[in-house]
Design a protein around this motif. Structure first.
Motif, PDB file in Angstrom:
ATOM      1  N   GLU A  28       0.906  -1.425   0.000  1.00  0.00           N
ATOM      2  CA  GLU A  28       0.130  -0.043   0.129  1.00  0.00           C
ATOM      3  C   GLU A  28       0.813   1.354   0.069  1.00  0.00           C
ATOM      4  O   GLU A  28       1.877   1.312   0.780  1.00  0.00           O
ATOM      5  N   GLY A  29       0.424   2.139  -0.837  1.00  0.00           N
ATOM      6  CA  GLY A  29       1.357   3.163  -0.999  1.00  0.00           C
ATOM      7  C   GLY A  29       2.240   3.536  -2.146  1.00  0.00           C
ATOM      8  O   GLY A  29       2.999   4.502  -2.284  1.00  0.00           O
ATOM      9  N   SER A  30       2.818   2.120  -2.519  1.00  0.00           N
ATOM     10  CA  SER A  30       3.927   2.338  -3.717  1.00  0.00           C
ATOM     11  C   SER A  30       3.243   2.743  -5.038  1.00  0.00           C
ATOM     12  O   SER A  30       2.149   2.915  -5.212  1.00  0.00           O
ATOM     13  N   VAL A  31       4.276   2.986  -5.822  1.00  0.00           N
ATOM     14  CA  VAL A  31       4.132   3.498  -7.282  1.00  0.00           C
ATOM     15  C   VAL A  31       4.048   2.157  -7.776  1.00  0.00           C
ATOM     16  O   VAL A  31       5.049   1.450  -8.046  1.00  0.00           O
ATOM     17  N   ILE A  32       3.178   2.032  -8.802  1.00  0.00           N
ATOM     18  CA  ILE A  32       3.019   0.601  -9.625  1.00  0.00           C
ATOM     19  C   ILE A  32       2.954   1.031 -10.989  1.00  0.00           C
ATOM     20  O   ILE A  32       1.958   2.048 -11.647  1.00  0.00           O
ATOM     21  N   THR A  33       3.589   0.432 -11.908  1.00  0.00           N
ATOM     22  CA  THR A  33       3.572   0.777 -13.413  1.00  0.00           C
ATOM     23  C   THR A  33       3.250  -0.625 -14.257  1.00  0.00           C
ATOM     24  O   THR A  33       4.140  -1.413 -14.130  1.00  0.00           O
ATOM     25  N   LEU A  34       2.054  -0.713 -14.839  1.00  0.00           N
ATOM     26  CA  LEU A  34       1.807  -1.923 -15.665  1.00  0.00           C
ATOM     27  C   LEU A  34       2.091  -1.667 -17.193  1.00  0.00           C
ATOM     28  O   LEU A  34       1.533  -0.589 -17.689  1.00  0.00           O
ATOM     29  N   THR A  35       2.993  -2.694 -17.801  1.00  0.00           N
ATOM     30  CA  THR A  35       3.072  -2.319 -19.090  1.00  0.00           C
ATOM     31  C   THR A  35       2.800  -3.414 -19.939  1.00  0.00           C
ATOM     32  O   THR A  35       2.295  -4.526 -19.519  1.00  0.00           O
ATOM     33  N   CYS A  36       2.449  -3.107 -21.373  1.00  0.00           N
ATOM     34  CA  CYS A  36       1.734  -4.254 -22.278  1.00  0.00           C
ATOM     35  C   CYS A  36       2.782  -3.720 -23.817  1.00  0.00           C
ATOM     36  O   CYS A  36       2.968  -2.738 -24.222  1.00  0.00           O
ATOM     37  N   THR A  37       3.420  -4.828 -23.989  1.00  0.00           N
ATOM     38  CA  THR A  37       4.310  -4.626 -25.184  1.00  0.00           C
ATOM     39  C   THR A  37       3.796  -5.606 -26.434  1.00  0.00           C
ATOM     40  O   THR A  37       3.220  -6.775 -26.277  1.00  0.00           O
ATOM     41  N   VAL A  38       3.604  -4.638 -27.577  1.00  0.00           N
ATOM     42  CA  VAL A  38       3.067  -5.238 -28.851  1.00  0.00           C
ATOM     43  C   VAL A  38       4.311  -5.862 -29.491  1.00  0.00           C
ATOM     44  O   VAL A  38       5.461  -5.162 -29.974  1.00  0.00           O
ATOM     45  N   LEU A  39       4.189  -7.295 -29.851  1.00  0.00           N
ATOM     46  CA  LEU A  39       5.372  -7.733 -30.660  1.00  0.00           C
ATOM     47  C   LEU A  39       4.883  -7.438 -32.186  1.00  0.00           C
ATOM     48  O   LEU A  39       5.955  -7.407 -33.084  1.00  0.00           O
ATOM     49  N   GLN A  40       3.636  -7.465 -32.575  1.00  0.00           N
ATOM     50  CA  GLN A  40       3.452  -7.098 -34.065  1.00  0.00           C
ATOM     51  C   GLN A  40       2.183  -6.603 -34.187  1.00  0.00           C
ATOM     52  O   GLN A  40       1.180  -6.803 -33.221  1.00  0.00           O
ATOM     53  N   GLY A  41       1.597  -6.027 -35.155  1.00  0.00           N
ATOM     54  CA  GLY A  41       0.306  -5.482 -35.646  1.00  0.00           C
ATOM     55  C   GLY A  41       0.644  -4.377 -36.722  1.00  0.00           C
ATOM     56  O   GLY A  41       1.190  -3.415 -36.596  1.00  0.00           O
ATOM     57  N   TYR A  42       0.032  -4.291 -37.911  1.00  0.00           N
ATOM     58  CA  TYR A  42      -0.246  -3.551 -38.840  1.00  0.00           C
ATOM     59  C   TYR A  42      -1.757  -3.186 -39.184  1.00  0.00           C
ATOM     60  O   TYR A  42      -2.221  -4.333 -39.933  1.00  0.00           O
ATOM     61  N   PRO A  43      -2.306  -2.175 -39.430  1.00  0.00           N
ATOM     62  CA  PRO A  43      -1.876  -0.948 -39.018  1.00  0.00           C
ATOM     63  C   PRO A  43      -1.649  -0.979 -37.396  1.00  0.00           C
ATOM     64  O   PRO A  43      -1.833  -1.887 -36.701  1.00  0.00           O
ATOM     65  N   ALA A  44      -0.890   0.015 -36.650  1.00  0.00           N
ATOM     66  CA  ALA A  44      -0.534   0.050 -35.220  1.00  0.00           C
ATOM     67  C   ALA A  44      -1.656  -0.136 -34.576  1.00  0.00           C
ATOM     68  O   ALA A  44      -2.693   0.752 -34.575  1.00  0.00           O
TER      69      ALA A  44
END
Length: 368
Positions: A109-125
């Motif tokens: 509790e009280g900490s800073v959290i960053t969740l990330t999402c990595t795109v391997l491929q996709g077109y159009p972006a």
């Protein structure tokens, strides 16, 4: 003629469209390509690094884009005949593909959290969207929680979407209650031989109860304590420092060596040590020392000031630098420092005057 066929290809790939022609070698053969009825030029005439033809009249397109989609027509002509064949080229995009994330460890509790999402491929972006327990949150490749609270626990979903499809990944997050020491500090006045207890009551996340470790400190030094046994008999000798089952510290037979500040430290598997407010064992005697020092300093200042005053009195220094006559000095200081008879004699000798016109000695001195 064996002409081009309908094809579906992925963007950025290469494609080959056939155009095999059988003709009388005695006749002049001309082969050309059209896209959507627009001339691409005679075979072998218009060449580039991306689009060209080979010796068999086939059309090759490298690194295809969406703009390359369309109907391609191969036209073969001789002086006596003409043949055509066509095929449709469809360039498709790339559906999104997300990397499987590493699930984050439990956060405090009280900490800073960053969740990330990595795109391997996709077109159009692809567009990225975040959801928590099915409810939409925000967009972007990362999700920031600046101050984590217990209600931030849940299952987070990162979803990528474009015209070719979508993909999503699940990220579970658990926020644990921050450890707090809630017991108040206790002050003990030393009475030799007395038993003293310092409490250590803490609020700890229920899932971290099994990982709790309690340390007791005197000042900044961790104490070596004994653990109380439930079946301990009264006849057994009690250790000097005992950690009770409720994490309190028992000091048996307190003495002067026990004077000082005491605090407990609560350690869990997810959080470093959390310290309590300091309790204290004190005696009145050491508290008199600062008062004695203050009194000594005051007395020293008084003695110095008295010495300065006595010195000034002996030297006759009163802050007056010049006195033209003894009488002016008397007026300034308010003290007649010379005998009246000798002073009158001096005035009479130097400057004879009509004493009948003098109303007061102060007036005559002023005229001098």
């Amino acid at each position: 003629m064996d002409g081009p066929k309908d094809q579906n290809v992925v963007v950025f790939s290469s494609v080959l469209m056939n155009c095999s022609v059988v003709a009388d070698i005695t006749q002049n053969l001309t082969v050309m390509w059209k896209k959507n009825d627009v001339d691409l030029g005679l075979v072998g005439f218009s060449k580039s690094e991306r689009i060209n033809t080979d010796e068999n009249y086939a059309l090759r397109i490298k690194n295809v884009t969406f703009d390359d989609s369309g109907v391609y027509t191969c036209i073969a002509e001789t002086t006596t005949s003409q043949a055509t064949a066509h095929g449709e080229l469809t360039v498709e995009g790339i559906p999104p593909l997300l990397a499987q994330p590493n699930w984050p460890a439990d956060q405090m509790e009280g900490s800073v959290i960053t969740l990330t999402c990595t795109v391997l491929q996709g077109y159009p972006a692809p567009a990225i969207a975040w959801y928590k327990d099915g409810h939409s949150l925000s967009t972007g490749h990362s999700l920031l929680i600046p101050t984590a609270q217990l209600q931030h626990s849940g299952d987070y979903t990162c979803q990528a979407h474009n015209t070719q499809g979508s993909d999503s990944v699940l990220i579970p997050l658990r926020v644990r209650r921050k450890t707090r020491v809630v017991s108040l500090p206790i002050q003990y006045k030393l009475e030799e031989g007395q038993g003293m207890i310092f409490n250590c009551e803490a609020e700890v996340d229920e899932d971290l109860q099994d990982s709790i470790k309690i340390n007791w400190l005197k000042g900044e030094e961790i104490l070596n304590v004994s653990y109380a046994h439930i079946n301990q008999t009264k006849l057994e000798t009690k250790p000097h420092l005992t950690l009770l089952p409720n994490s309190s510290l028992l000091i048996s037979g307190a003495g002067y060596s026990d004077l000082g500040s005491y605090s407990c430290e609560v350690v869990t598997s997810h959080q470093p040590g959390v310290r309590s407010y300091q309790g204290q064992i004190f005696t009145q005697q050491p508290q008199l020392l600062p008062l004695v020092i203050i009194l000594v300093v005051i007395l020293a200042i008084i003695v110095i000031l008295l010495g300065i005053c006595i010195t000034c009195h002996r030297m006759g220094y009163y802050g007056v630098h010049h006195a033209k006559t003894p009488e002016e000095g008397s007026i300034i200081t308010g003290v007649n420092r010379f005998p009246v008879d000798s002073f009158s004699h001096t005035i009479t000798k130097k400057m004879p005057m009509n004493y009948s016109k003098i109303n007061s000695p102060v007036y005559s001195v002023g005229r001098l």
